[in-house]
Design a protein around this motif. Structure first.
Motif, PDB file in Angstrom:
ATOM      1  N   CYS A 271       0.862  -1.181   0.000  1.00 16.94           N
ATOM      2  CA  CYS A 271       0.000   0.000   0.000  1.00 16.94           C
ATOM      3  C   CYS A 271       0.898   1.231   0.000  1.00 16.94           C
ATOM      4  CB  CYS A 271      -0.901  -0.009   1.236  1.00 16.94           C
ATOM      5  SG  CYS A 271      -1.962   1.430   1.369  1.00 16.94           S
ATOM      6  N   SER A 272       0.490   2.229  -0.747  1.00 13.48           N
ATOM      7  CA  SER A 272       1.336   3.416  -0.898  1.00 13.48           C
ATOM      8  C   SER A 272       0.800   4.604  -0.118  1.00 13.48           C
ATOM      9  CB  SER A 272       1.399   3.776  -2.384  1.00 13.48           C
ATOM     10  OG  SER A 272       0.084   3.834  -2.900  1.00 13.48           O
ATOM     11  N   ARG A 273      -0.233   4.395   0.678  1.00 15.14           N
ATOM     12  CA  ARG A 273      -0.893   5.533   1.334  1.00 15.14           C
ATOM     13  C   ARG A 273      -0.123   6.074   2.535  1.00 15.14           C
ATOM     14  NH1 ARG A 273      -5.130   8.067  -1.289  1.00 15.14           N
ATOM     15  NH2 ARG A 273      -5.971   6.566  -2.741  1.00 15.14           N
ATOM     16  N   GLY A 274       0.538   5.194   3.261  1.00 14.12           N
ATOM     17  CA  GLY A 274       1.374   5.678   4.358  1.00 14.12           C
ATOM     18  C   GLY A 274       0.643   6.035   5.642  1.00 14.12           C
ATOM     19  N   CYS A 275      -0.440   5.323   5.982  1.00 12.73           N
ATOM     20  CA  CYS A 275      -1.066   5.538   7.289  1.00 12.73           C
ATOM     21  C   CYS A 275      -0.026   5.178   8.362  1.00 12.73           C
ATOM     22  CB  CYS A 275      -2.301   4.655   7.447  1.00 12.73           C
ATOM     23  SG  CYS A 275      -3.562   4.996   6.219  1.00 12.73           S
TER      24      CYS A 275
END
Ligand code: SF4
Length: 618
Positions: A271-275
């Motif tokens: 995942c590239s969102r970085g939560c």
């Protein structure tokens, strides 16, 4: 083998006395059973929870196929026996056996545990004990199988270092072939067990804890971690499969109802969102997508081979799949052709647009799940999930307009810098969503709210923060319970003590092995099960080892602290995680890194380009 016949006879006599005998009989449709003597390497794939939970595990299904596709190897499965069968086996001194051939586990060359979360640790010990295999790695000898473990919990392997001979860090598809090659080669040459483990340690992604020495400061934090076996291998580099293989679904048809009774197809990994709280999002980088064509082909063949009528597309963030519209359209066509239900877990508001809703409309009107995680824009910036409140309302409005009546919302409490205003924000957000739903769907609307507690995990920007303390969490739970009671909105809360245990184990070090052992010895097992979890047993184990749990849970870490998992290299640099932690303190957000690389380390550490991921390549 005489023992196998004895186990079969034992099952014939006793299966009628346990709950759900289908958990132990094997023989499922599409089961693979090979002749034991016709192959060289025998692997038991073990899941440390019951059949009902472990059966749908896609990792096990994938390895089952890869291993059984090899001419020289076979793989069979084993799940944790439930309490009734556990007692029956122990009382009668019958060893734990594989589902396929009923062979006792200790006759396999390799036992591979898949451990997705920490509260399964005592079940691993219990399964080894039921198998009559020494629990402590150091007590095993040439007659014992090699015990390996993989899965998300292995990214901090240290609390289990004393029980597992070798950990697999990262994707398993390629390394399993290398492991089997080493074992087969060693069997041919009759190489001793410890030497086999030493040879396995030279594979990239294999961590043999007995090769490492950990030195501590007086204050019990770590001074340094060194490899005394080989100076060449300091850190363990995570394995990544650069191009995802054609997704293999679990083609076995379960004997009994299991938790996810459907065909699961992996459409994207990473995942590239970085939560900032999300361990999976960090340790599974980079993003890799399965080719659209491969997904539909696999889905079609899985449906035809199993006859199962429900399909689920798996990923950490399904709506981020670059061809999501085409994918849903293809899946919808297949659903019509085969009369299927399909589910899309892990949809994100940021990437979920009207086109996607239009493609799904008419196909399914089950639960719609949204995870704002925090109650205010400010806190959502701190955790780097910056979805403006208005965007949440607009999405809910659109979903309700299209006829969905059930929405489930996920939140967490215990984030750093969280105040009671953020907790109030959760209630206000839910009230407004409930209002939108009820107004649009005239009272038929149902809202469910799930509140979890942040468990700071290794390899995330929040690995430096403390697990929120008891008084604070209880105060927040009480407030939420009282306020939600006035609204009629259905809520669920976790058990604080279960979250505390997970928090303890997930950032634990080698000193916790004895605690895990003592807790198990004192009857801890199925700790993830509300009805089995006994926190007192853990308190006693901590006390008898003079361990203060707050050292692991309640203590914020210094920026330069050496962590127990620092020698496990996920490809994401610790400097990046620290920078992210510091950004969180200033409520600064970062963008989805597919559009603009933030140099987390994956590209340079693996020499690949992942900022513009598209189907089938990175
Ligand atoms: S290297 Fe850049 S694009 Fe790749 S995962 Fe890290 S931040 Fe994202």
């Amino acid at each position: 083998m005489q023992e196998i016949q004895e186990i079969k006879d034992f099952l014939d006599r006793n299966l009628i006395t346990v709950q759900k005998p289908g958990r132990y009989v094997g023989g499922e449709f599409n089961q693979i059973i090979k002749n034991w003597d016709s192959v060289d390497v025998h692997t038991a794939l073990a899941f440390p929870d019951i059949y009902d939970i472990g059966f749908p595990n896609l990792g096990i299904a994938l390895l089952y196929k890869i291993i059984n596709d090899r001419r020289d190897s076979l793989a069979e499965r084993v799940y944790a026996p439930w309490l009734d069968m556990d007692k029956l086996l122990s009382d009668n001194n019958v060893p734990l056996f594989s589902l396929e051939s009923k062979t006792p586990l200790r006759y396999f060359d390799l036992i591979g545990f898949s451990i997705p979360y920490e509260t399964l640790y005592t079940n691993v010990l219990n399964m080894l004990n039921l198998s009559h295999i020494p629990i402590w790695s150091q007590d095993r000898n040439n007659a014992d199988p090699i015990v390996i473990a993989g899965g998300h919990a292995s990214f901090n392997p240290e609390p289990m270092h004393a029980f597992i001979d070798a950990f697999v860090i990262g994707d398993g598809e390629e390394i399993i072939e290398e492991i089997l090659d080493v074992i087969n080669n060693c069997k041919t040459k009759q190489i001793e067990r410890q030497e086999v483990i030493n040879l396995l340690s030279s594979l990239e992604g294999i961590y043999v804890p007995s090769h490492y020495t950990v030195k501590y400061h007086q204050n019990k934090t770590i001074n340094n971690i060194s490899n005394h076996f080989s100076t060449d291998k300091k850190a363990i580099t995570k394995r990544i499969v650069k191009v995802l293989p054609t997704p293999s679904a679990n083609l076995l048809v379960p004997n009994i109802k299991v938790v996810h009774d459907r065909i699961s197809i992996e459409i994207m990994r990473g995942c590239s969102r970085g939560c900032r709280f999300c361990q999976a999002g960090m340790i599974m980088r980079p993003v890799r997508e399965t080719r659209l064509q491969d997904i539909t082909t696999s889905m079609r063949s899985a449906v035809e081979l199993t006859g199962i009528g429900e399909v689920s597309l798996l990923s950490l963030s399904t709506s981020d799949y670059s061809q999501i519209k085409e994918l849903i359209s293809n899946v919808a066509l297949l659903s019509e052709e085969y009369n299927l239900n399909f589910s899309l877990p892990s949809l994100r508001i940021e990437s979920f647009n009207s086109d996607v809703i239009n493609e799904i409309k008419g196909k399914r009107k089950g639960n719609f799940t949204i995870a704002p995680e925090a109650g205010t824009d400010k806190l959502r910036s701190i955790i780097n999930k910056p979805i403006p409140e208005q965007a949440i309302f607009d999405t809910v409005q659109e979903i309700c307009n299209k006829g969905w009546n059930n929405i489930k919302l996920y939140f967490m409490i215990g984030f750093p810098q969280e105040t009671m205003l953020d907790i109030e924000g959760i209630v206000n957000l839910c009230k407004e969503i409930n209002y939108i739903g009820k107004k649009t769907n005239k009272g038929r609307f149902k809202l469910n709210v799930s509140i979890n507690t942040l468990i700071p995990k290794a390899h995330t920007p929040f690995q430096w923060v403390n697990f929120d303390d008891y008084d604070q969490i209880i105060k927040k739970y009480d407030f939420l319970r009282t306020e939600f009671r006035k609204t009629g909105i259905k809520t669920s809360f976790p058990d604080y003590k279960a979250s505390f245990l997970e928090s303890l184990l997930s950032r634990g070090d080698r000193q916790l092995s004895q605690v895990i052992y003592d807790a198990w010895k004192n009857s801890a097992k199925f700790d993830a099960w509300h009805e089995c979890f006994n926190f007192e047993v853990w308190e006693d184990a901590l006390k008898s080892n003079s361990i203060d749990p707050y050292f692991y849970t309640g203590r914020p870490r210094n920026d330069d602290e050496v962590f127990p998992w620092d020698h496990i290299n996920t490809g994401v640099n610790k400097e990046f995680l620290l920078l992210e932690y510091k950004r969180s303190k200033k409520s600064k957000t970062i963008l989805d890194c597919r559009e603009s690389c933030l140099n987390c380390g994956i590209q340079t550490n693996y020499q690949l380009i992942c900022s513009k991921v598209r189907s089938g390549r990175v």
